[in-house]
Design a protein around this motif. Structure first.
Motif, PDB file in Angstrom:
ATOM      1  N   VAL A 415       0.865  -1.246   0.049  1.00 51.74           N
ATOM      2  CA  VAL A 415       0.003   0.179  -0.009  1.00 51.74           C
ATOM      3  C   VAL A 415       0.905   1.283   0.050  1.00 51.74           C
ATOM      4  CG1 VAL A 415      -1.790   1.304   1.301  1.00 51.74           C
ATOM      5  CG2 VAL A 415      -1.817  -1.271   1.062  1.00 51.74           C
ATOM      6  N   GLY A 416       0.779   2.174  -0.793  1.00 54.56           N
ATOM      7  CA  GLY A 416       1.460   3.364  -1.254  1.00 54.56           C
ATOM      8  C   GLY A 416       2.379   3.323  -1.879  1.00 54.56           C
ATOM      9  N   GLN A 417       2.729   2.245  -2.349  1.00 53.72           N
ATOM     10  CA  GLN A 417       4.270   2.325  -3.550  1.00 53.72           C
ATOM     11  C   GLN A 417       3.848   2.960  -4.544  1.00 53.72           C
ATOM     12  OE1 GLN A 417       7.111  -0.132  -3.163  1.00 53.72           O
ATOM     13  NE2 GLN A 417       7.476   1.508  -4.747  1.00 53.72           N
ATOM     14  N   LYS A 418       4.984   3.737  -4.893  1.00 51.97           N
ATOM     15  CA  LYS A 418       4.843   4.585  -6.199  1.00 51.97           C
ATOM     16  C   LYS A 418       5.097   3.655  -7.343  1.00 51.97           C
ATOM     17  CE  LYS A 418       5.230   9.146  -4.129  1.00 51.97           C
ATOM     18  NZ  LYS A 418       6.044  10.276  -4.110  1.00 51.97           N
ATOM     19  N   ILE A 419       4.586   3.514  -8.473  1.00 52.40           N
ATOM     20  CA  ILE A 419       4.936   2.828  -9.899  1.00 52.40           C
ATOM     21  C   ILE A 419       4.965   3.706 -11.004  1.00 52.40           C
ATOM     22  CG2 ILE A 419       4.400   0.868 -11.037  1.00 52.40           C
ATOM     23  CD1 ILE A 419       3.067  -0.483  -8.569  1.00 52.40           C
ATOM     24  N   VAL A 432       1.645   6.031 -10.788  1.00 50.30           N
ATOM     25  CA  VAL A 432       0.382   5.892  -9.915  1.00 50.30           C
ATOM     26  C   VAL A 432       0.975   5.184  -8.511  1.00 50.30           C
ATOM     27  CG1 VAL A 432      -0.650   5.015 -12.087  1.00 50.30           C
ATOM     28  CG2 VAL A 432       0.586   3.356 -10.663  1.00 50.30           C
ATOM     29  N   THR A 433       0.018   5.229  -7.626  1.00 47.77           N
ATOM     30  CA  THR A 433       0.387   4.756  -6.317  1.00 47.77           C
ATOM     31  C   THR A 433      -0.785   3.646  -6.120  1.00 47.77           C
ATOM     32  OG1 THR A 433       0.992   6.888  -5.659  1.00 47.77           O
ATOM     33  CG2 THR A 433       0.275   5.403  -3.910  1.00 47.77           C
ATOM     34  N   ILE A 457       6.965  -1.864 -15.904  1.00 45.64           N
ATOM     35  CA  ILE A 457       6.645  -1.428 -14.567  1.00 45.64           C
ATOM     36  C   ILE A 457       7.675  -1.107 -13.861  1.00 45.64           C
ATOM     37  CG2 ILE A 457       5.037  -2.076 -12.776  1.00 45.64           C
ATOM     38  CD1 ILE A 457       3.471  -3.831 -14.676  1.00 45.64           C
ATOM     39  N   GLU A 458       8.044  -0.196 -13.461  1.00 48.58           N
ATOM     40  CA  GLU A 458       9.162   0.244 -12.638  1.00 48.58           C
ATOM     41  C   GLU A 458       8.825   0.868 -11.397  1.00 48.58           C
ATOM     42  OE1 GLU A 458      11.487   1.875 -16.686  1.00 48.58           O
ATOM     43  OE2 GLU A 458      10.480   3.304 -15.440  1.00 48.58           O
ATOM     44  N   TYR A 459       9.660   0.404 -10.175  1.00 46.01           N
ATOM     45  CA  TYR A 459       9.473   1.022  -9.002  1.00 46.01           C
ATOM     46  C   TYR A 459      10.853   0.871  -8.155  1.00 46.01           C
ATOM     47  CZ  TYR A 459       9.366  -3.942  -7.150  1.00 46.01           C
ATOM     48  OH  TYR A 459       9.833  -5.141  -6.802  1.00 46.01           O
ATOM     49  N   GLY A 464      15.858   0.480  -1.618  1.00 48.93           N
ATOM     50  CA  GLY A 464      16.096   1.698  -2.679  1.00 48.93           C
ATOM     51  C   GLY A 464      16.611   1.157  -3.981  1.00 48.93           C
ATOM     52  N   VAL A 465      16.250  -0.036  -4.442  1.00 41.97           N
ATOM     53  CA  VAL A 465      16.846  -0.675  -5.624  1.00 41.97           C
ATOM     54  C   VAL A 465      15.659  -0.728  -6.555  1.00 41.97           C
ATOM     55  CG1 VAL A 465      17.613  -2.820  -6.562  1.00 41.97           C
ATOM     56  CG2 VAL A 465      18.087  -2.402  -4.176  1.00 41.97           C
ATOM     57  N   TRP A 466      16.040  -0.200  -7.848  1.00 44.37           N
ATOM     58  CA  TRP A 466      15.017   0.148  -8.920  1.00 44.37           C
ATOM     59  C   TRP A 466      15.052  -1.404  -9.539  1.00 44.37           C
ATOM     60  CZ3 TRP A 466      11.826   3.869 -10.305  1.00 44.37           C
ATOM     61  CH2 TRP A 466      12.079   5.226  -9.541  1.00 44.37           C
ATOM     62  N   GLN A 467      13.550  -1.669  -9.490  1.00 44.03           N
ATOM     63  CA  GLN A 467      13.324  -2.842 -10.425  1.00 44.03           C
ATOM     64  C   GLN A 467      12.494  -2.569 -11.356  1.00 44.03           C
ATOM     65  OE1 GLN A 467      14.615  -5.733  -9.155  1.00 44.03           O
ATOM     66  NE2 GLN A 467      14.992  -5.371  -7.083  1.00 44.03           N
ATOM     67  N   LYS A 468      12.384  -3.528 -12.318  1.00 50.14           N
ATOM     68  CA  LYS A 468      11.423  -3.415 -13.565  1.00 50.14           C
ATOM     69  C   LYS A 468      10.745  -4.727 -13.964  1.00 50.14           C
ATOM     70  CE  LYS A 468      12.827  -1.039 -17.223  1.00 50.14           C
ATOM     71  NZ  LYS A 468      13.542  -0.709 -18.479  1.00 50.14           N
ATOM     72  N   ILE A 469       9.528  -4.600 -14.300  1.00 56.16           N
ATOM     73  CA  ILE A 469       8.808  -5.999 -14.922  1.00 56.16           C
ATOM     74  C   ILE A 469       8.633  -5.427 -16.418  1.00 56.16           C
ATOM     75  CG2 ILE A 469       6.749  -7.390 -14.793  1.00 56.16           C
ATOM     76  CD1 ILE A 469       6.701  -6.685 -11.782  1.00 56.16           C
ATOM     77  N   VAL A 470       8.792  -6.172 -17.221  1.00 57.51           N
ATOM     78  CA  VAL A 470       8.620  -6.087 -18.633  1.00 57.51           C
ATOM     79  C   VAL A 470       7.640  -7.146 -19.398  1.00 57.51           C
ATOM     80  CG1 VAL A 470       9.697  -5.615 -20.806  1.00 57.51           C
ATOM     81  CG2 VAL A 470      10.906  -4.766 -18.725  1.00 57.51           C
TER      82      VAL A 470
END
Length: 565
Positions: A415-419, A432-433, A457-459, A464-470
């Protein structure tokens, strides 16, 4: 002459009696068509078996069942048992844009109102079916409450020869919660958010230990077979491969999961009485595996190809090794006691997680919320995505065809995660959040052109690690101007109009029933179901009886006329 006439009258009276008896038999057959063996049966192989209701939440629920032969499936539903105007097809039909024929049926009804009663009937083949009491199914959605921290469970279903099983329904049961389910993709992989499991009274989400709680899993693949598994929440992401026709039990802790960037994941093996407590292990590349020797003798864990080796581990001591960087299956043995069968096993190594890049670090330091990480991240391995805190709920196979220019994308996470969501090749980006229910739905602001597109989809995770779903998909050219035309979107909505081309006759009975609480239990393996019937033979007898009766009346009239003359 008088005797002759009396004989004719007796024959006429006998004919009338035969007609009356025939009509009575016809009435009897009509009243007992479900049990009398002379009545022809109407496609019993299409009758739904092992009907289950799962994934009950505030805005959705899932209906699943199996049939003996491949038929289409759908659900007609509404807020009144006499007003079932909305129709929704199988989840796979929602993706493909056409009605398919299946023996496993899986339909998710979405876009509902919280804490509301809904009614539905099941469509299987050319008929619709009510519950076992000949009543319309009833289900109540859950009230809206804040979602807990995301926790996903995933795995893969395969045949005995290792081939993936697509379209199987995976049921997951946790103590105190309603039934959860997912359907396997073409790759045999399945995922579901375990943290969104409601309590039996639907008032809240189930509280459970994320390392030690037991999960019971049942896999239903219709004619291909079934399987069961018992695992704990500490080894459910991923669950070891489930093989149809077999039972799996993994209750040992297989790892602590992913940690922050730069640190190794940890897992362990235990040696007890000259044998490994667990001879198969699934870990990410680079995982630090601890080996605990609870035996009195010396042992080792050594890869057959020497990719790793603990060295000699004394009795009561510990050793360790790092899993290879290259994904694959690695056999190992005890080099100190090479003949011990109980010390032989294998480790499945999956791709390592994506590490933090310099671009993402700079973006985070600037406090932009989202950085321009472009193509710096390779596509994440599907099996590893289960370890991420943000999940793509909408199932999209790479290169999958979709039949709408405005597909709805469902994402789950804390909840509250920025994407940051981006769609190429018609670039559209939006931040979005995640809402209080732990999910968010997103649709491209502009309609997508027909052709290939890439979803990113990046978050930034908790470390503090940037992750990405493609994901990549192809928008078909059929009715691209609306999301509700003849072909459906990724996700079904209450306004979906995809309806199988068939006649609907809501009379036969199906097994299984919905309860007011929404509670469902683990699917039964019993195959007995009531058989539906039609009046074809009975109506034929009735019509024949009417014909005989009319013939008898005409014959009697002719006799009376002849006698009178």
């Amino acid at each position: 002459m008088k005797d002759w006439l009396n004989k004719k009258r007796l024959l006429a009276i006998g004919g009338v009696l035969v007609v009356v008896v025939g009509m009575l038999v016809g009435v009897f057959l009509i009243a007992n068509q479900g049990s009398f063996s002379l009545v022809s049966k109407a496609g019993p192989t299409a009758t739904p078996r092992q009907v289950e209701i799962s994934n009950v939440d505030s805005e959705s629920f899932t209906v699943s069942w199996i049939s003996d032969t491949q038929v289409s499936g759908f659900v007609k539903y509404g807020e009144s048992p006499s007003d079932l105007k909305k129709t929704i097809s199988d989840d796979r039909d929602q993706l493909s844009g056409s009605v398919g024929l299946y023996t496993t049926h899986y339909i998710t009804v979405r876009g509902l109102m919280a804490n509301t009663d809904y009614y539905f009937v099941i469509g299987s083949g050319s008929e619709t079916y009510k519950d076992e009491n000949e009543a319309v199914y009833k289900i109540r959605t859950a009230p809206t409450v804040s979602a807990p921290e995301s926790d996903m469970i995933s795995g893969k279903v395969v045949m005995a020869d290792g081939q993936p099983v697509p379209g199987a329904v995976v049921y997951v049961e946790i103590e105190g919660g309603v039934l959860r389910s997912a359907q396997t993709k073409n790759s045999g992989v399945w995922t579901l958010p375990l943290s969104l499991t409601r309590t039996e009274d639907l008032s809240s989400y189930v509280a459970y230990d994320r390392e030690t709680t037991q999960l019971n899993i049942f896999v239903q693949a219709a004619e291909l077979g079934t399987a069961t598994a018992v695992v704990t929440t500490g080894n459910d992401s991923p669950v070891p491969d489930i093989v149809l026709g077999e039972s799996l039990e993994v209750v040992e802790d297989v790892g602590e999961g992913a940690t922050s960037s730069g640190e190794l994941q940890q897992s362990r093996l235990e040696i007890v009485d000259g044998a490994l407590a667990q001879r198969q292990l699934t870990v990410a590349a680079g995982t630090l595996v601890t080996v605990i020797n609870k035996d009195e003798e010396n042992h080792s864990v050594t890869a057959v190809g020497r990719e790793f080796d603990t060295g000699v581990i004394g009795g009561g001591s510990e050793g360790s090794f790092s899993a290879p960087d290259e994904a694959g299956t690695y056999a190992f043995y005890d080099s100190v006691n090479p003949d011990l069968e109980g010390m032989k096993g294998e480790i499945l190594v999956i791709a390592q997680m994506v590490e933090e890049t310099q671009e993402a670090t700079e973006a985070a330091e600037l406090g932009s919320g989202f950085g321009d990480i472009g193509g710096s991240y390779p596509e994440i391995d599907e099996a590893y995505e289960a370890t991420l805190s943000v999940k793509l709920v909408t199932e999209i196979d790479p290169g999958e065809n979709v039949a709408t220019s405005t597909p709805e994308i469902k994402i789950a996470g804390p909840v509250g995660q920025k994407i940051k969501i981006t769609v190429h090749s018609d670039p559209q980006t939006e931040e979005v959040t995640i809402g209080e229910d732990g999910e968010i739905g997103w649709t491209p602001p502009k309609e997508l052109e027909p052709g290939e597109h890439t979803l990113e989809i990046e978050y930034q995770d908790e470390n503090g690690v940037w992750q990405k779903i493609v994901r990549s998909f192809v928008v078909l050219a059929d009715e691209p101007t609306t999301g509700q035309g003849g072909l459906p979107a990724f996700s079904a909505t209450p306004s979906a109009t995809l309806t199988p081309t068939m006649s609907l006759t809501p009379t036969p009975t199906a097994t299984g029933s919905a309860t007011d609480s929404g509670r469902a239990t683990m699917p039964s393996t019993e195959s007995g179901v009531p058989e539906s019937g039609v009046l074809t033979l009975t109506l034929a007898i009735f019509m024949m009886g009417v014909g005989l009766f009319a013939g008898g009346v005409v014959w009697q009239y002719r006799l009376i006329k002849r006698y009178s003359s």
